[in-house]
Motif scaffolding. Sequence first.
Motif: not given
Length: 127
Positions: A52-57
């Motif tokens: 979540v923090g390193e791809v989606l965000a």
Amino acid sequence: MNDGIGKLILRLALGILILLHGIAKLKGGVGGLTGAVTGAGLPAFVTYGVYVGEVLAPILVLLGWYSRIGAGLIAINMLFAFALVHRGDWLALSNTGGWALELQGMFLFTAIALALLGPGRFSLNDK
């Protein structure tokens, strides 16, 4: 105009650089982080939050689509990195005299700034 270009540059720098970390994790997995997560007393599934923090965000930040949320998620991801992976380096200096966590610090504080400033004119929405 300059304000919008400045925010775009910040979004691109943060988004691209964090996304590269995410791509590496997509290719190599997150198994190397599980020990730090479980060692802190958290359940192993929390490790997958790195996606979540390193791809989606960073994708949200790059597009300027709910980029304040994306930047906030990146900031949270960096706080986890500071607490779980880099806790011994908070006050350490590198061999060249800089803060040992200067890159991680730049990611954290750029994400906080973008969360506060918003995405700027060149974005899909202003959120």
